[in-house]
Design a protein around this motif. Structure first.
Motif, PDB file in Angstrom:
ATOM      1  N   LEU A  46       3.310 -10.097  -7.863  1.00 30.11           N
ATOM      2  CA  LEU A  46       2.058 -10.054  -8.433  1.00 30.11           C
ATOM      3  C   LEU A  46       1.062 -10.907  -7.507  1.00 30.11           C
ATOM      4  O   LEU A  46      -0.111 -10.224  -7.279  1.00 30.11           O
ATOM      5  CB  LEU A  46       1.836 -10.509  -9.935  1.00 30.11           C
ATOM      6  CG  LEU A  46       2.501  -9.745 -11.250  1.00 30.11           C
ATOM      7  CD1 LEU A  46       2.197 -10.529 -12.073  1.00 30.11           C
ATOM      8  CD2 LEU A  46       1.695  -8.405 -10.910  1.00 30.11           C
ATOM      9  N   ALA A  47       1.222 -11.925  -6.965  1.00 33.70           N
ATOM     10  CA  ALA A  47       0.845 -12.590  -6.192  1.00 33.70           C
ATOM     11  C   ALA A  47       0.268 -11.825  -4.707  1.00 33.70           C
ATOM     12  O   ALA A  47      -0.651 -11.889  -4.183  1.00 33.70           O
ATOM     13  CB  ALA A  47       1.053 -14.194  -5.678  1.00 33.70           C
ATOM     14  N   SER A  71       0.885  -1.317   0.062  1.00 34.19           N
ATOM     15  CA  SER A  71      -0.073   0.058  -0.058  1.00 34.19           C
ATOM     16  C   SER A  71       0.829   1.324   0.237  1.00 34.19           C
ATOM     17  O   SER A  71       2.018   1.109  -0.265  1.00 34.19           O
ATOM     18  CB  SER A  71      -0.891   0.055   1.268  1.00 34.19           C
ATOM     19  OG  SER A  71      -2.044   1.166   1.149  1.00 34.19           O
ATOM     20  N   ASN A  72       0.105   2.602   0.303  1.00 31.31           N
ATOM     21  CA  ASN A  72       0.905   3.613   0.208  1.00 31.31           C
ATOM     22  C   ASN A  72       0.594   4.612   1.363  1.00 31.31           C
ATOM     23  O   ASN A  72       0.114   5.680   1.052  1.00 31.31           O
ATOM     24  CB  ASN A  72       0.715   4.454  -1.265  1.00 31.31           C
ATOM     25  CG  ASN A  72      -0.994   4.692  -1.246  1.00 31.31           C
ATOM     26  OD1 ASN A  72      -1.763   4.120  -0.701  1.00 31.31           O
ATOM     27  ND2 ASN A  72      -0.933   5.541  -2.528  1.00 31.31           N
ATOM     28  N   PRO A  73       0.829   4.174   2.535  1.00 31.32           N
ATOM     29  CA  PRO A  73       0.220   5.007   3.741  1.00 31.32           C
ATOM     30  C   PRO A  73       1.497   6.258   4.000  1.00 31.32           C
ATOM     31  O   PRO A  73       1.296   7.021   4.956  1.00 31.32           O
ATOM     32  CB  PRO A  73       0.399   3.929   4.892  1.00 31.32           C
ATOM     33  CG  PRO A  73       1.406   3.021   4.445  1.00 31.32           C
ATOM     34  CD  PRO A  73       1.412   3.033   3.114  1.00 31.32           C
ATOM     35  N   ASP A 109       4.338   2.319  -1.336  1.00 33.60           N
ATOM     36  CA  ASP A 109       5.709   2.929  -0.624  1.00 33.60           C
ATOM     37  C   ASP A 109       5.908   1.870   0.443  1.00 33.60           C
ATOM     38  O   ASP A 109       6.883   1.858   1.199  1.00 33.60           O
ATOM     39  CB  ASP A 109       5.724   4.304   0.124  1.00 33.60           C
ATOM     40  CG  ASP A 109       4.306   4.632   0.698  1.00 33.60           C
ATOM     41  OD1 ASP A 109       3.975   3.723   1.526  1.00 33.60           O
ATOM     42  OD2 ASP A 109       3.808   5.666   0.546  1.00 33.60           O
ATOM     43  N   THR A 110       4.979   0.917   0.816  1.00 29.22           N
ATOM     44  CA  THR A 110       5.181   0.007   1.880  1.00 29.22           C
ATOM     45  C   THR A 110       4.701  -1.447   1.503  1.00 29.22           C
ATOM     46  O   THR A 110       3.852  -1.570   0.713  1.00 29.22           O
ATOM     47  CB  THR A 110       4.423   0.506   2.994  1.00 29.22           C
ATOM     48  OG1 THR A 110       4.811   1.804   3.326  1.00 29.22           O
ATOM     49  CG2 THR A 110       4.302  -0.415   4.167  1.00 29.22           C
ATOM     50  N   GLY A 111       5.459  -2.459   1.929  1.00 26.02           N
ATOM     51  CA  GLY A 111       4.983  -4.039   1.842  1.00 26.02           C
ATOM     52  C   GLY A 111       5.062  -4.666   2.910  1.00 26.02           C
ATOM     53  O   GLY A 111       6.103  -4.515   3.529  1.00 26.02           O
ATOM     54  N   LEU A 112       4.127  -5.538   3.224  1.00 23.48           N
ATOM     55  CA  LEU A 112       4.188  -6.698   4.373  1.00 23.48           C
ATOM     56  C   LEU A 112       3.879  -8.000   3.792  1.00 23.48           C
ATOM     57  O   LEU A 112       2.761  -7.908   3.066  1.00 23.48           O
ATOM     58  CB  LEU A 112       3.531  -6.284   5.226  1.00 23.48           C
ATOM     59  CG  LEU A 112       3.416  -7.023   6.787  1.00 23.48           C
ATOM     60  CD1 LEU A 112       4.867  -6.983   7.518  1.00 23.48           C
ATOM     61  CD2 LEU A 112       2.554  -6.482   7.573  1.00 23.48           C
ATOM     62  N   ALA A 113       4.604  -8.983   4.006  1.00 23.58           N
ATOM     63  CA  ALA A 113       4.027 -10.310   3.340  1.00 23.58           C
ATOM     64  C   ALA A 113       4.456 -11.394   4.442  1.00 23.58           C
ATOM     65  O   ALA A 113       5.617 -11.377   5.017  1.00 23.58           O
ATOM     66  CB  ALA A 113       4.697 -10.311   1.912  1.00 23.58           C
ATOM     67  N   THR A 134      -3.316  -8.404  -1.603  1.00 23.38           N
ATOM     68  CA  THR A 134      -3.659  -7.240  -0.859  1.00 23.38           C
ATOM     69  C   THR A 134      -5.071  -6.815  -1.490  1.00 23.38           C
ATOM     70  O   THR A 134      -5.776  -6.314  -0.362  1.00 23.38           O
ATOM     71  CB  THR A 134      -2.859  -5.979  -1.510  1.00 23.38           C
ATOM     72  OG1 THR A 134      -1.460  -6.485  -1.111  1.00 23.38           O
ATOM     73  CG2 THR A 134      -3.049  -4.760  -1.006  1.00 23.38           C
ATOM     74  N   GLN A 135      -5.374  -7.110  -2.572  1.00 18.69           N
ATOM     75  CA  GLN A 135      -6.810  -6.822  -3.049  1.00 18.69           C
ATOM     76  C   GLN A 135      -7.826  -7.593  -2.341  1.00 18.69           C
ATOM     77  O   GLN A 135      -8.941  -7.240  -2.024  1.00 18.69           O
ATOM     78  CB  GLN A 135      -6.971  -6.740  -4.561  1.00 18.69           C
ATOM     79  CG  GLN A 135      -5.898  -5.812  -5.365  1.00 18.69           C
ATOM     80  CD  GLN A 135      -6.326  -4.133  -5.002  1.00 18.69           C
ATOM     81  OE1 GLN A 135      -7.721  -4.142  -4.971  1.00 18.69           O
ATOM     82  NE2 GLN A 135      -5.365  -3.524  -4.790  1.00 18.69           N
ATOM     83  N   SER A 136      -7.444  -8.581  -2.249  1.00 22.57           N
ATOM     84  CA  SER A 136      -8.621  -9.962  -1.583  1.00 22.57           C
ATOM     85  C   SER A 136      -8.737 -10.227  -0.387  1.00 22.57           C
ATOM     86  O   SER A 136      -9.843 -10.386   0.011  1.00 22.57           O
ATOM     87  CB  SER A 136      -8.294 -11.187  -2.639  1.00 22.57           C
ATOM     88  OG  SER A 136      -7.157 -11.843  -2.067  1.00 22.57           O
TER      89      SER A 136
END
Length: 341
Positions: free
Chosen positions: A316-317, A202-204, A212-216, A322-324
């Protein structure tokens, strides 16, 4: 005779590419293609060679055998397909492309043209990464249980080009700039494919039309699990860039950008000496050497198009998750037969 190399794009990595060419005896710098006249002239002052205003002109140069493509992400597919059509071997910076369809088109074009394609996942060639991988493969950690990959840094908004600030049109953002580095190095170090992801990209932080941010949370085929944490600060902030891998017998910390590695001994981490001291230009040289060897021996490059495609699939996954809001599984056909383990 040394293979002639042309660099497409006088980007921030182009200087490192030029140094790599100079460091590999089997190659020589022939040309640069860059539409911006000021950047083109500056590059040729630093690295004398023929200057072209377009990649089309460079691809028509018969002295160019290999092209090193360091362009904005959204241009990768168009220019790489043109390079294949021109019969040039290709060093393509990551990410390979922005869609699976584009990755497939690139792989098919390279195979049809009979040219070698290397995707520039530099983490495979950095001293700390190489040392950590050897420790894991030699069983020094026992069974790897889990890992954490963390990269916090300043977003550097003022110096980002417009394409980087528009994910939809330019393919920019931190996820495809740095997140793919993290997915790649975790996969390569653990030595097993990622099979499922639960992620939030996301982009917070900086308020731009890009991430600008990713968590997985990542699941691996061999039963290992890992977490990935990445962000770009809106202001100046401390940078932290390291992987920590926990095993049943020992643990290791890897700081690839600083060329440092620590192995657990008793209750503390002890820094380990590295066999070589390479900067990114040195890693680029190892990549280029691998491509040259693939050309000379008609073998697969050390990081080929299928590996690059796989990393794009995982990235991409993570966006799909993120969307689902759901776990997304990576079909085994995506990673079956990969050879970069």
């Amino acid at each position: 005779m040394a293979l002639g190399v042309g660099i497409i794009g006088a980007s921030r990595v182009s200087g490192g590419h030029a140094q790599a060419i100079a460091a590999v005896p089997e190659t020589r710098l022939v040309a640069i293609a860059e539409p911006d006249a000021q950047r083109r002239e500056q590059f040729t002052r630093d690295h004398p060679c023929t200057a072209y205003a377009s990649h089309t002109e460079l691809l028509a140069d018969p002295q160019v055998d290999i092209v090193m493509i360091g362009l904005p992400h959204f241009l990768h597919t168009e220019v790489t397909l043109a390079a294949c059509a021109a019969g040039k071997h290709i060093f393509l910076e990551k990410p390979m492309a922005m869609t699976m369809a584009d990755c497939d088109a690139i792989i098919a074009a390279a195979e049809q043209a009979g040219v070698k394609l290397l995707v520039g996942h530099t983490e495979h060639f950095l001293p700390a990464s190489l040392a950590a991988r050897r420790l894991i493969q030699d069983g020094k950690l026992g069974k790897v249980v889990f890992a954490t990959d963390t990269w916090y840094r300043t977003f550097d908004l003022a110096n980002r080009p417009p394409w980087f600030l528009n994910r939809a049109e330019g393919g920019g953002g931190m996820w495809y700039m740095n997140g793919v580095h993290m997915l790649d190095r975790l996969t390569w170090l653990i030595g097993s494919p990622i099979t499922a992801v639960r992620a939030w990209v996301s982009n917070p932080m900086v308020g731009q039309n890009t991430d600008d941010t990713g968590l997985a949370w990542l699941d691996f085929a061999n039963g290992t699990h890992a977490t990935l944490h990445h962000t770009g600060y809106p202001q100046e902030g401390p940078e932290r860039n390291e992987v920590e891998i926990i095993g049943t017998q020992a643990s290791v910390r890897v700081a690839t950008r600083d060329d440092r590695l620590w192995l657990s001994e008793g209750t503390q981490y002890v820094e380990q000496p590295l066999a070589a001291d390479l900067d990114f230009a040195g890693a680029f040289a190892l990549e280029l050497t691998g491509l040259v060897e693939a050309i000379e021996t008609d073998s697969a490059p050390p990081v080929d198009g299928r590996w690059g495609r796989y990393i794009v699939a995982v990235a991409l996954a993570c966006e799909e998750s993120t969307q689902s809001g759901e776990v997304v599984h990576i079909p085994d056909r995506i990673y079956a037969g990969l050879t970069s383990w």
